[in-house]
Structure formats: C-alpha cells, structure tokens
Design a protein around this motif. Structure first.
Motif, PDB file in Angstrom:
ATOM      1  N   ALA A   1       3.765   7.944  -2.989  1.00 22.74           N
ATOM      2  CA  ALA A   1       4.119   7.486  -1.638  1.00 22.74           C
ATOM      3  C   ALA A   1       2.955   7.758  -0.706  1.00 22.74           C
ATOM      4  N   ASN A   2       2.433   6.721  -0.097  1.00 27.88           N
ATOM      5  CA  ASN A   2       1.371   6.855   0.903  1.00 27.88           C
ATOM      6  C   ASN A   2       2.008   6.763   2.285  1.00 27.88           C
ATOM      7  N   PHE A   3       1.667   7.696   3.146  1.00 22.80           N
ATOM      8  CA  PHE A   3       2.279   7.706   4.476  1.00 22.80           C
ATOM      9  C   PHE A   3       1.275   8.225   5.492  1.00 22.80           C
ATOM     10  N   GLU A   4       1.514   7.891   6.739  1.00 21.80           N
ATOM     11  CA  GLU A   4       0.639   8.375   7.809  1.00 21.80           C
ATOM     12  C   GLU A   4       1.091   9.756   8.252  1.00 21.80           C
TER      13      GLU A   4
ATOM     14  N   SER B   1      -1.781  10.191   3.969  1.00 22.05           N
ATOM     15  CA  SER B   1      -1.530  11.276   3.025  1.00 22.05           C
ATOM     16  C   SER B   1      -0.755  10.721   1.839  1.00 22.05           C
ATOM     17  N   LYS B   2      -0.720  11.487   0.761  1.00 22.70           N
ATOM     18  CA  LYS B   2      -0.057  11.025  -0.453  1.00 22.70           C
ATOM     19  C   LYS B   2       0.876  12.096  -0.993  1.00 22.70           C
TER      20      LYS B   2
ATOM     21  N   MET C   1       5.264  17.860   7.120  1.00 18.42           N
ATOM     22  CA  MET C   1       6.692  18.160   7.045  1.00 18.42           C
ATOM     23  C   MET C   1       7.089  19.158   8.126  1.00 18.42           C
ATOM     24  N   PHE C   2       6.208  20.088   8.422  1.00 17.04           N
ATOM     25  CA  PHE C   2       6.492  21.069   9.474  1.00 17.04           C
ATOM     26  C   PHE C   2       6.690  20.380  10.820  1.00 17.04           C
TER      27      PHE C   2
ATOM     28  N   PHE D   1       0.828  -1.202   0.000  1.00 14.87           N
ATOM     29  CA  PHE D   1       0.000   0.000   0.000  1.00 14.87           C
ATOM     30  C   PHE D   1       0.863   1.253   0.000  1.00 14.87           C
ATOM     31  N   HIS D   2       2.080   1.142   0.522  1.00 13.44           N
ATOM     32  CA  HIS D   2       2.919   2.319   0.754  1.00 13.44           C
ATOM     33  C   HIS D   2       3.397   2.976  -0.533  1.00 13.44           C
ATOM     34  N   ILE D   3       3.848   2.169  -1.504  1.00 15.33           N
ATOM     35  CA  ILE D   3       4.474   2.715  -2.702  1.00 15.33           C
ATOM     36  C   ILE D   3       3.768   2.184  -3.950  1.00 15.33           C
ATOM     37  N   LYS D   4       3.518   3.082  -4.903  1.00 13.91           N
ATOM     38  CA  LYS D   4       2.992   2.692  -6.208  1.00 13.91           C
ATOM     39  C   LYS D   4       3.808   3.398  -7.281  1.00 13.91           C
ATOM     40  N   LEU D   5       4.121   2.678  -8.331  1.00 13.18           N
ATOM     41  CA  LEU D   5       4.914   3.229  -9.421  1.00 13.18           C
ATOM     42  C   LEU D   5       4.030   3.460 -10.637  1.00 13.18           C
TER      43      LEU D   5
END
Length: 832
Positions: free
Chosen positions: A694-697, A705-706, A819-820, A628-632
């Motif tokens: 990239a999917n991340f929490e 979030s993506k 990111m902040f 689920f985390h990474i898709k190309l």
C-alpha cells in the motif's frame, strides 16, 4: 524572495540536466573489471590469501572479453593507494599537552574539513544537491498557511547564519565524536570524529554513500592511570587533550570564519562560502567534554543551561542559558585568583573546568548553542531504558510472577510489524541496543494495561500513565517534519509528562533525588532545538553510532591488531573511494541503458531506465493493478469460488462466500451497468494473492510511504494476517485481512479483499483507555466478514488484542509517525 506555489507542483528535486558521465571513472585501475574485483574484496574484508586465491581463479577464467590485469594482493593495494589521492587524504600529527609540567605527546589523525567539503562541492553528482539559502516553508492546511520545519536550512539557526554573511553562502557542518569499541570485549577502542554537511538533504547526509557521514578525525585516547583516574587534575588533562586535538581539526575552518573561502563548484562558478557549525551531535558524556562542564557530579550538570542539580526533575521551569562569553569571562576571572581553591570555587559556580575551550569560536561555532538533544541516548537508552523501564519492572515484579509472565506473553503474542523488533521475552533481560528499548517503549502500554490494576496497584498504574505520556513526547520528537502546531502539541505533551511525573514522585514515595539526573532534564531543550536546527534526525547520534560498525569490522578483519589507527583509516578511505567510483559506474550503466533504449525508439535520455524502488525489487512477484496506490504480490494459482469455499469450510468468514461476493458486486454501479452480475460457482475466476503493498501519502512529511502487508497462512513458518485501515461509504474503519484476490468479472479483473471489520460501536469504553491514551476498536463476529476493493485500503495498521476483552483491539499508534498523527488528529472525532 517569498514564493507561493500550488502544493501539487511543489518539489525540491534539482531540475538541472545531469552531467555527461566520465566514461572511465575506474582509472587508475586498469579496467573496470579490475576495480570491481578490488571493490568486492574490500567490501568482503578478504584477507591477503583470500584475495590471491580470488585473483588466481579469475585468471583461470577467460570467458569475459574484458581484460583482468591485477596480479596479486600487492597490486590491489598499490592501485587503491594510487586512486585514494582523488579524495582528500588524512594527515597524521603529533600534539603536545602538558601534565605536571611535562609535555605529553599524542598522535592525531585528521582530514582537512575544508578540502573535504570542496571535494563534494566540485562533484557533479553531489554538488547540485546542496542547498545554500534558508527556506521558510509553509503548507496550506485548508484555512491558512502553516510553517513547517524539517531540514536545517528551514530552521532558525540557518537563517541567522545567512543574515550574518551577506552576499555569501553559509556552509554548515555537523560534527559528532564518541569512543567506539573495536574489539568484542571493548579492550581496544577508537575515537572517531564524524562530519556531515547540513546543506545536503537527510537522505544523502545520513546515508553511507558519497556525501554521507565521513570519519574526519581519529582522536587520541588518554590511557587511564589507576593512581590518577578520578582526580580533577587528570580529568582536566584528558579534556585538554581532546580540545587541543579539536583545535587542529577546526583550524582550516577557523581561518575562513572572517572572510570566507572561494570555491569553484560543480558548475564551474566561483562562490564565496562561510563555514559554521550549527550542530554538535553527541551523547551526554561527550557533551560534557565538549562544553567542559563537570558532568553529573557538578552543581549545574546541564551542558546547555544553568539548572541546579536539585531541580533536574522539573521539566516546566526555565533557567538561564549558558553562553560562550560568560564561560570565557568566568575562566579568566578564576585564573586571576591567587589560590587553587579560590579558582575552583569560582569555576564551580557554573560547574566549569579549568581548560580552554576550542569550540568557543565566534561566527564559526558556539558550543552551547550547537549542542543538541540526543533522542537515542537521552530517551531510549537513558530516561526510558535505564530509569522508567527499570521502575516499571520493579512494580510488575512486586505484583507477582504471574504479572511478569503476562508481560512476556503479551510481547510474544504481538503481531509482527516491519521495522519493529519482535520479542519473546523482555522481563529480566538487559539490552545494549537503543533500538530494542525504543521498540519495547512502543508496545509496553498496550501490553501492560491489564497487568497493573488502578485500584490495587495505584502507583504502578500511575507510572504506566507517565510512560504513556513519555511515549507521546518521544513520538513527537521522532517526527520527520514539524509544523508550528506539532511543536505546540509536543510542548503540551512534555508538560503533561512533567505533571504526571511530579504526581508519581509525590504519591509513590520516590525520592526526588532519584529523578534529578541530566537525561531527565534534557527534554526541556528538545523543541527549542527543533525550531533552531530542524527535526531530530538532523542531530540524532543513531546514524553516527551505526558508522562504528564498519570501523569495528575493519579492525577485526583488516588489521594486524598493532598500530590499528593507520590501518583502519586507510580501509575507511578506500571505502569512500570505492563508493565514489561505484556511484559513477552506476550512472554510466544507466546512461548507456537510456542511450540504447533511445536508439531503439524507447524513452529519451532524460528518463529513468528503471524507476522501481529497491524495496520493490525484493518483494514477491508484484501484480500491477493499474494504480499506484495498491500492488499485489505472491500470486497463487487461479481457482474457483467453490474450491475456495471447500478449502475454508471451518472458517465462518468464508461461509456463503459465493452469495456474498455476488451481492457485493451487484452493489457496484460500474460493474452492473451492463446488467446483473452472477459469478459461477465452479468457474476459475479467482486468483489469490498473499502480499499487498500500500502506497500512501504520509501525514508527516507529505511524501509517499509504503506498507508491506501479508495475508498468508504460512509466512516464515507462521500464519500472518495483517490489519489495515479501510475507506468505506460510511467512513473509515479498521479491519483484519482474511483473503486477498483478483476477481475476473467478464473481461475485467478487480483486486479485492475479504476483511474482518472492527467497526462495532463502543459507547462507553473503560476509563483506563482515556488514562493510557488507548484507542479501542471492536471486531464484528467473524461470520460478518465483508468484501472491499483493494483500492479502498488506505494503509496498514497494527492491532493488538485486549486479553481482558477478547474481540477488542488496541490501535498501536506508535508503529510510525504517520499512524501517530492519524490517531492524534482523529481519535476523538467521529471520523473513525
């Protein structure tokens, strides 16, 4: 009742089985096709001749088995009118307000707020999305449970309302009002009032679908008279017209503030609701009208507290809050005075106007507590766009023409980033869009750090420090979820901004009066508002300002420019009805698709036929990596290692590509468990991709979030190689994407990336990095590129090169709130 749940199982999704949909939601349109054609014509704002032409073309086509029965524009309009009664229609009423002893008449258009919310409560799709009970939510941080706040029902004001209505449910309204320019040059204006329901989640409440913002009134605009404009009497008259209008708008709620109102909801159960208005969303000028204060020229220009005009520059002092009881008492005392001069003197003691406030309603609405900090107008278009940015431009221009050129070049050279405006020039340009000012603020410190020398331009450099502190405050204001820790950090950032501004005012020779304006002061109430009403997206005016666009479009394309209010409001009502039917049509299509899949032995009726997010549908050909985390995506042709080396002979990153990839693969136990790995130089084993999702929490709201990342020699006519955060065995580093590919090893494929790492230790960075809150990373020589598995990429990052130190990059922590928080938590640690 207090509940403790495992965070992995905590969810807010309503688990009720969806209702069986209406099989003919398009009635009284005679067929579904009739509705969809009328829907398209309305969305496109087609003129009468265009609609007639469209219908003629459809009649010529007999390929579809479904009947098309609409005959002309009149038939479309009559059918819209017939179906419009499914939802609460608007009312037109004349109000009278005296001026110089003569009643002046104005036309008010408004919807019954109670009937409108009852429509939503009865809706089988929207009704289950309501939250009626206050929630005190906490998340375990590893040591203790920390309370967090996001939606209005997680904040203090909602709790107060619920405690006051025992055995009933609070029904919370958010109201917004502001003038809208309808014509291109602003000569024709409208005055919409937009309502939202605070009991609905932000994803629905701030959207444009059913359950989102709704124009609930169209206020009269008092025409300016040159002989009267600017005089207190005429200004009071305009305010009286506004409040007389709002008195009618709120009448339906006012009647229910004591005993509430019973509603049969979507589940056929009767519930008792008490309406209240915890949030008034408006810019400063509108807040002055709502609170009936004299505004910028008054002795006490803040609509929330009694800060003296000469103390607006200070953000550390606190002042008594305004209250409805005090303002009513003061108005009564003033009106008992024998002369007009004495009345005015009494009212000036709190900068109030001699007008009855329609928003002072016990239990239902306390105007001074309902007014909120507005991030759009106070920060982006106010303190930053109209003051700090202008002040910084002055210092830069005084430095010389070369300095201004460097600023423009810095913005032009900044890498592109999703949802961030890319500027070729910013100096000498005036923007009317608050979002553009916001994006300039996000980048300006990273661009201007080497333009203002702290030894030569001491005051200008100090101002840049102030701007960095202001950026921190604004990013804390933007958080989608706040904890008690982030609220404390936000208040500390506000204190640091105030300290630096005080220093700048004293050292630069800037007069205090230049900073004594309300939009400088209003941040004092920012974090109190968040604790009371939830995060700023609950009361920011940006979603409401966006709602002006369709009104302007309706004026330009669907009116005859005469008596436009009736025509605009009719079009707006049709839009709502159209969205209401479309919502049901989509549900019907999904239901039938699931039913068909179930009959064929597929998923059951309760599963989703298509769980792909809309954003995923528009990305280039995604290649599933089994995670689920990474898709190309953006697949290229399969190639050999030799061909890749030959195509990149001039790039040191690809030197010894064959040797390095074999060495990397042989360090991975799961790959080498069956023996040594040796990829052949000429075998077709590599498939290049130029897109990575990239999917991340998110650290902010704990939701997925993506990031949409590019690694392409030509994307929209320019090379684009995004930067990323990567998890390695030695820790977490930043790096630039060079090449994304799928590597075939035996019978298995592995998604990989060639990256240019930015992990050179920097023992002693420049002092300005500390002054300006800059996070510096240093790139390895390009020949030291490394291979990583795509799965090790955490998320994207925006790195901006330091022109004064090639090879050094700044982590732009302001690209988004996640990111902040990443940088705030880890900048000074050894984690990165």
């Amino acid at each position: 009742m207090a509940q403790t749940q495992m965070f992995s199982t905590f969810q807010r999704d309503n688990l009720e089985d969806p209702p069986i949909p209406d099989t003919q939601p398009w009635v009284p349109f005679r067929t579904r096709l009739d509705f969809e054609v009328a829907e398209l014509a309305h969305e496109a704002a087609l003129s009468q001749p265009q609609i007639d032409r469209l219908i003629n073309l459809l009649h010529r086509s007999k390929q579809d088995s479904e009947s098309f029965t609409l005959r002309n524009y009149k038939d479309v309009r009559n059918t819209w009118s017939a179906i419009s009664h499914r939802l609460t229609p608007f009312t037109k009423q004349i109000i009278q307000v005296p001026y110089d002893g003569v009643d002046q008449e104005f036309t008010l258009y408004y919807w019954d707020l109670w009937d409108w919310v009852c429509d939503l409560l009865r809706d089988p799709y929207i009704g289950p999305q309501f939250t009626f009970d206050n929630q005190c939510l906490s998340k375990f941080d590893g040591n203790t449970f920390v309370r967090f706040i996001d939606e209005p029902w997680t904040a203090d004001r909602f709790w107060e309302a619920q405690v006051s209505v025992d055995h009933a449910k609070p029904l919370a309204f958010i109201l917004y009002a502001d003038k809208a320019k309808l014509s291109s040059f602003g000569r024709e204006k409208g005055y919409p009032v937009i309502a939202r329901i605070a009991n609905l989640p932000a994803s629905i409440r701030n959207g444009e679908v059913v359950g989102g913002g709704r124009v609930v009134a169209w206020l009269p605009i008092v025409k300016d008279d040159p002989s009267k404009s600017g005089k207190p009497k005429f200004t009071d008259f305009k305010a009286a017209v506004w409040h007389e209008s709002f008195k009618l708008i709120l009448k339906c709620l006012r009647l229910k503030r004591k005993h509430g109102g019973w509603v049969e909801c979507w589940d056929k159960l009767q519930c008792l609701f008490f309406p209240f208005v915890p949030i008034l969303s408006a810019d400063y000028e509108e807040q002055c009208v709502m609170s009936l204060i004299c505004g910028v020229m008054g002795k006490f220009p803040c609509p929330i507290c009694l800060v003296p005009h000469d103390e607006l520059h200070s953000l550390l002092d606190t002042w008594p809050l305004r209250t409805c009881r005090d303002s009513v008492r003061l108005l009564r005392k003033a009106r008992r005075k024998t002369t007009k001069a004495k009345q005015e003197k009494k009212l000036k003691s709190q900068s109030l106007r001699d007008v009855e406030n329609s928003l002072n309603l016990s239990k239902l609405l306390d105007v001074f507590r309902a007014l909120c900090f507005d991030r759009l107008h106070t920060h982006h278009e106010g303190l930053w766009g109209k003051h700090l940015w202008i002040e910084l431009q002055k210092w830069i221009n005084e430095t010389g023409r070369q300095a201004a050129t460097m600023i423009d070049e810095g913005f032009a050279a900044a890498p592109r980033w999703r949802n961030l405006n890319h500027f070729k020039r910013v100096m000498g340009i005036s923007f009317a869009d608050g979002t553009k000012y916001e994006d300039i603020l996000k980048l300006i410190v990273f661009v201007a750090h080497d333009v203002l020398d702290p030894e030569v331009h001491e005051q200008g450099y100090l101002l840049l420090q102030c701007i960095r502190a202001h950026l921190d405050v604004d990013m804390f204001a933007a958080l989608e979820v706040h904890t008690m820790d982030t609220l404390a950090a936000g208040r500390a950032a506000l204190g640091e901004f105030s300290r630096l501004m005080d220093k700048y005012m004293s050292e630069s020779g800037s007069e205090l009066k230049n900073w004594n304006f309300p939009k400088h002061h209003l941040a004092v109430h920012l974090f109190d508002d968040i604790e009371a009403k939830g995060v700023t997206r609950n009361f920011n005016t940006k979603p409401n300002e966006k709602a002006h666009r369709p009104l302007k479009k309706s004026y330009q394309l669907q009116t005859n420019f005469k008596q436009v209010a009736d025509q605009i409001l009719r079009a707006d009502h049709w839009s709502l009805v159209s969205a209401w039917i479309r919502y049901r049509l989509n549900d019907l299509d999904d239901y039938n698709a699931r039913k068909e899949a179930s009959a064929l032995g597929g998923s059951d009726l309760d599963s989703h036929a298509d769980d792909t997010a809309p954003d995923e549908r528009v990305t280039p050909r995604l290649e599933s990596t089994g995670s689920f985390h990474i898709k190309l995506g953006s697949r290229q042709r399969i190639s050999s290692i030799n061909a890749i080396q030959q195509a990149h002979l001039k790039d040191p990153a690809f030197h010894q590509f064959h040797i390095k990839i074999n060495h990397f693969l042989n360090t991975i136990p799961i790959i080498t468990r069956n023996g040594h790995v040796a990829l052949e130089l000429g075998a077709d084993t590599v498939t290049e991709f130029r897109y990575l999702q990239a999917n991340f929490e998110s650290m902010v709201d704990f939701q997925t979030s993506k990031d949409y990342l590019r690694c392409s020699p030509m994307f929209h006519n320019a090379p684009r190689y995004d930067s990323v955060i990567i998890r390695t065995q030695d820790g977490i580093i930043f790096g630039h994407l060079i090449f994304i590919f799928m590597c075939l090893v035996g019978d298995a494929s592995y998604p990989m990336a060639l990256i240019h790492p930015c992990d050179v230790p920097i023992p002693n960075g420049p002092l300005k990095d500390k002054h300006l809150g800059l996070w510096r990373v240093r790139a390895q020589p390009r020949r030291k590129s490394e291979f990583v598995f795509a799965e090790s990429i955490i998320r994207g990052a925006l790195l901006l090169e330091d022109r004064s130190q090639p090879g050094d990059f700044f982590v732009v922590d302001s690209v988004d709130t996640d990111m902040f928080l990443h940088t705030k938590l880890h900048k000074d640690s050894h984690m990165y």
